[in-house]
Design a protein around this motif. Sequence first.
Motif, mmCIF file in Angstrom:
data_model
loop_
_atom_site.group_PDB
_atom_site.id
_atom_site.type_symbol
_atom_site.label_atom_id
_atom_site.label_comp_id
_atom_site.label_asym_id
_atom_site.label_seq_id
_atom_site.Cartn_x
_atom_site.Cartn_y
_atom_site.Cartn_z
ATOM 1 N N ASP A 1 76.977 27.986 24.918
ATOM 2 C CA ASP A 1 77.446 29.286 25.031
ATOM 3 C C ASP A 1 76.374 30.024 25.997
ATOM 4 O O ASP A 1 75.055 29.678 26.088
ATOM 5 C CB ASP A 1 77.249 30.194 23.568
ATOM 6 N N LEU A 2 76.834 30.900 27.010
ATOM 7 C CA LEU A 2 76.050 31.569 27.968
ATOM 8 C C LEU A 2 75.476 32.945 27.410
ATOM 9 O O LEU A 2 76.582 33.455 26.750
ATOM 10 C CB LEU A 2 76.700 31.708 29.108
ATOM 11 N N ALA B 1 74.433 20.094 32.891
ATOM 12 C CA ALA B 1 73.023 19.832 32.603
ATOM 13 C C ALA B 1 73.052 19.436 31.152
ATOM 14 O O ALA B 1 72.758 18.517 30.671
ATOM 15 C CB ALA B 1 72.111 20.992 32.953
ATOM 16 N N TYR B 2 73.669 20.466 30.207
ATOM 17 C CA TYR B 2 73.501 20.095 29.008
ATOM 18 C C TYR B 2 74.089 18.910 28.208
ATOM 19 O O TYR B 2 73.653 18.088 27.630
ATOM 20 C CB TYR B 2 73.852 21.346 28.012
ATOM 21 N N TYR B 3 75.240 18.670 28.753
ATOM 22 C CA TYR B 3 76.254 17.655 28.190
ATOM 23 C C TYR B 3 75.722 16.396 28.824
ATOM 24 O O TYR B 3 76.173 15.257 28.046
ATOM 25 C CB TYR B 3 77.543 18.095 28.230
ATOM 26 N N TYR B 4 75.089 16.362 29.789
ATOM 27 C CA TYR B 4 74.525 15.077 30.268
ATOM 28 C C TYR B 4 72.923 14.870 29.742
ATOM 29 O O TYR B 4 72.612 13.773 30.251
ATOM 30 C CB TYR B 4 74.736 14.915 31.506
ATOM 31 N N TRP C 1 71.478 32.425 31.352
ATOM 32 C CA TRP C 1 70.516 31.972 30.233
ATOM 33 C C TRP C 1 71.634 31.225 29.273
ATOM 34 O O TRP C 1 72.682 31.981 28.943
ATOM 35 C CB TRP C 1 69.475 32.838 29.885
ATOM 36 N N GLY C 2 71.561 30.129 28.731
ATOM 37 C CA GLY C 2 72.367 29.683 27.533
ATOM 38 C C GLY C 2 71.772 28.913 26.653
ATOM 39 O O GLY C 2 70.557 28.696 26.602
ATOM 40 N N ARG C 3 72.578 28.566 25.570
ATOM 41 C CA ARG C 3 71.849 27.513 24.594
ATOM 42 C C ARG C 3 73.097 26.819 24.302
ATOM 43 O O ARG C 3 74.210 26.968 24.215
ATOM 44 C CB ARG C 3 71.804 28.530 23.412
ATOM 45 N N GLY C 4 72.624 25.340 24.094
ATOM 46 C CA GLY C 4 73.410 24.237 23.855
ATOM 47 C C GLY C 4 72.989 23.760 22.426
ATOM 48 O O GLY C 4 71.948 23.768 22.085
ATOM 49 N N ALA C 5 73.831 23.712 21.708
ATOM 50 C CA ALA C 5 73.712 23.297 19.991
ATOM 51 C C ALA C 5 75.028 22.213 19.591
ATOM 52 O O ALA C 5 76.143 22.838 19.503
ATOM 53 C CB ALA C 5 73.596 24.425 19.142
ATOM 54 N N VAL D 1 69.391 26.521 28.178
ATOM 55 C CA VAL D 1 69.829 25.993 29.494
ATOM 56 C C VAL D 1 69.650 27.321 30.514
ATOM 57 O O VAL D 1 69.944 28.553 30.096
ATOM 58 C CB VAL D 1 71.514 26.122 29.452
ATOM 59 N N LEU D 2 69.384 26.878 31.813
ATOM 60 C CA LEU D 2 69.197 27.884 32.874
ATOM 61 C C LEU D 2 69.954 27.329 34.149
ATOM 62 O O LEU D 2 69.528 26.302 34.564
ATOM 63 C CB LEU D 2 67.451 27.974 32.944
ATOM 64 N N THR D 3 70.726 28.507 34.629
ATOM 65 C CA THR D 3 71.319 27.949 35.829
ATOM 66 C C THR D 3 71.172 29.022 36.905
ATOM 67 O O THR D 3 70.973 30.249 36.459
ATOM 68 C CB THR D 3 72.902 27.908 35.773
#
Length: 594
Positions: free
Chosen positions: A168-169, A134-137, A159-163, A145-147
Motif C-alpha cells: 500500500d502507498l 522493490a518490495y515483491y523482489y 512512501w509505502g508499506r509492504g506486509a 517502501v520509498l520510491t
Amino acid sequence: MNGTSPGPVVLGISAHFHDAACAVLVGGELVAAAHEERFTRIKQDPALPRRAVLECLRQAGLTLADVDCVAYYEDPVKKLDRQLWTALPALPDARPEALDRLDADRPRREIRDLLGYDGPLEIVDHHLSHAASAYYYSGFEESAVLTVDAVGEWATTTWGRGAGDDLDLLAEVEFPHSLGLLYSTITGHLGFEVNEGEYKVMGLAPYGQPRYADRVRRLVEVADDGSFRLDLDFFDFTNSRTMAAGKLADLLGLEAREPESEIGQDHCDLARSIQLVTEETLLTLASRARRLTSSDRLCMAGGVALNVVAVRRIVEEGPFREVFVQPAAGDAGGSLGAAAVAHRRLTGRRPARGRMRTALIGPGHSVQEVAQTLAAAGDRGFHDFRGREDRLLEAVVDRLAAGKAIGWYHGRSEFGPRALGGRSILADPRRPEMRDRINALVKMREGFRPFAPAVLAEKAADHFRLDHESPFMLETCEVTSPLDLPAVTHVDRSARVQTLTEQVNGRFYRLVRAFDERTGCPILLNTSFNLRGEPIVQTPEDALLCFVRSAIDCLVLEDFVIDREDIPPAWLTWFSGTRPAGGPVVSDSVYSLL
C-alpha cells in the motif's frame, strides 16, 4: 489462465518515455527481463519493446499465445492529465514525436496492433510499479517502501508499506515538486544530458567542494514531516533540455556550461553541492518512511535510488537494519513491478517470496549459436575451448595478468544499467594506466568517471569497508585494501563494489578466483561492454562489432577467445567508418557479414 503453465503468465511492459523494457513472470517466478535498447541499439529506446518481448518469451520457452495478462507500468490517462497541464502552452511548437506522447490510448493500441496481443490488460500506476519492483523482489515479509524519481503520472515521491502479500502507498509528493527533477536540472546546468548525464554528475562530485550547497538548498524546502517543495521560480519544466529558468544562473552565480566544453572547478563544486543536498534530502525521506511504518527494513526504487552514494548514506546513517534497492530501479524496472502487481491481482498472492539474487535474467545465446556465428566468418584461428573451462580461464588470466583489456560475453545478459559479468569489459585493477586507457580508447568517455571492482564475496571485507553482500553495484564504500587499486578507486577513496559468489555468478566468479590464485588479487575492474553513446552489447554479433571498433585487446565469446591480432583484415575494412563524439558509426548492413 493458461492451463499448460504452473500459474499465470504475466508480461510486464514499460515504454513510451525512456528505456523501454519487459519482464515475464510464470506462476510468480521472474523468468526473463530485458531492455529494448539492447536489441534496437538505440540508447534508452522508448518504443514499445517488441524485440525484447519476443526474445524474453523465447528465453522462457513461450510465445505470445501463452501470455495470460499484459501489465503496463503507468496509467496513461492520469499521465496525459499531467502532460497537458505542463505542456499545453507549447503545443503549437511541439515536434510530432512529442505530440505522439499525448495519446492516452497509445499503449493499449500498440500492445494490440504492434505486439499482436488482444487479451487482458492491467494498468498499474507508475509509482506502484516502482514500489512493487522493490518490495515483491526483496524477500522481505514486511518493509517500508520509498520510491523517488523525476515524475510518474503526478507522483514524484511515495512512501509505502509492504506486509505479506499486500503493498500500500501511504503518502506522496506530486509534480512539479520533484527531487529527481531538481538533480536533473542541475545536470542540465552542468552541460550534461538530462535523463542520461546524472551518473556523470555523481562521478564528478568527489572532485569538488560543496561551495554552492546553501544556494542549492534554496531550491528545495524540506518540511519537518519529510515532505518537500521546490521553489518554482527557478525551474522551467516545459524546457526538456535544461529545465532551468533564467533565475537559476543568477542564484548560483554560475552560467550554464556548454555541452562538451571544459569542466572547471566551479562545475565540480556545483556537482558536489547537488549531490550533498540530494543525500541530505533522501535521508530525511527515509526517516519519514520509518515513522510511517515502524519497519526496520526499507525497499527503494525509482531513478533516484540509483544514486549509489546516497544509498550508501542511507545504509550507514538511516534508521534501517536492512535496505534493498531494486537493481533496475529506473523506469525499465517498472515492467517487473507492473507484472508483480498484475500477478497479485490475478491470484491474490504476491509473486515468489525469495529475494532477487541475480540481474542476469536477459536473453542469452548458446555456445552452439556462437560457434555458428564465428563459422560464418570462416576459420580464422580463434581459440576454441569448448568443454575445457579450466583452460579457458587460464588463457584469460594470462591476458589479464599481462595488462590486456578483455571483452567478456557469457550466459544471459544483465537487466538494469550495470554490467555484472554477463556483458562486461574486464581488466587488472592494480594497473594505474588501465582506467585512463579504457576511458579514452574503449569507453570513449570523460576521464573523471570511475570504474567498478568485482570482488570475491568471501574476500570483500579484506579490501573494502563492506559488511554485507553487494551483488548489484548499488552502493559505494571505502577502499581499504592493502593492495594498490588505482583503476577502481575514485578520487575520494570510494568504489562501487560488486560481490561475487559461485552460486550466483558461476564462470565469472571462477575467473576472478583464478586471477586471485595467480596474482593474489581477488578483484577485477568491471565495466559495461559498450562504446560511448551505445547500449550494452546483447548478441554475439554486437560483441564482435564492439570488439573490432574499440581498443579492447581480446574478446571472450562464451567458449571462444579472439585476440586482436587474429582479427581478419577484412573485418577492419567492413567496420571502418567515421567516429563522432558519440561513438563509432557502422551501418546495420555489417551484421549480414558476420
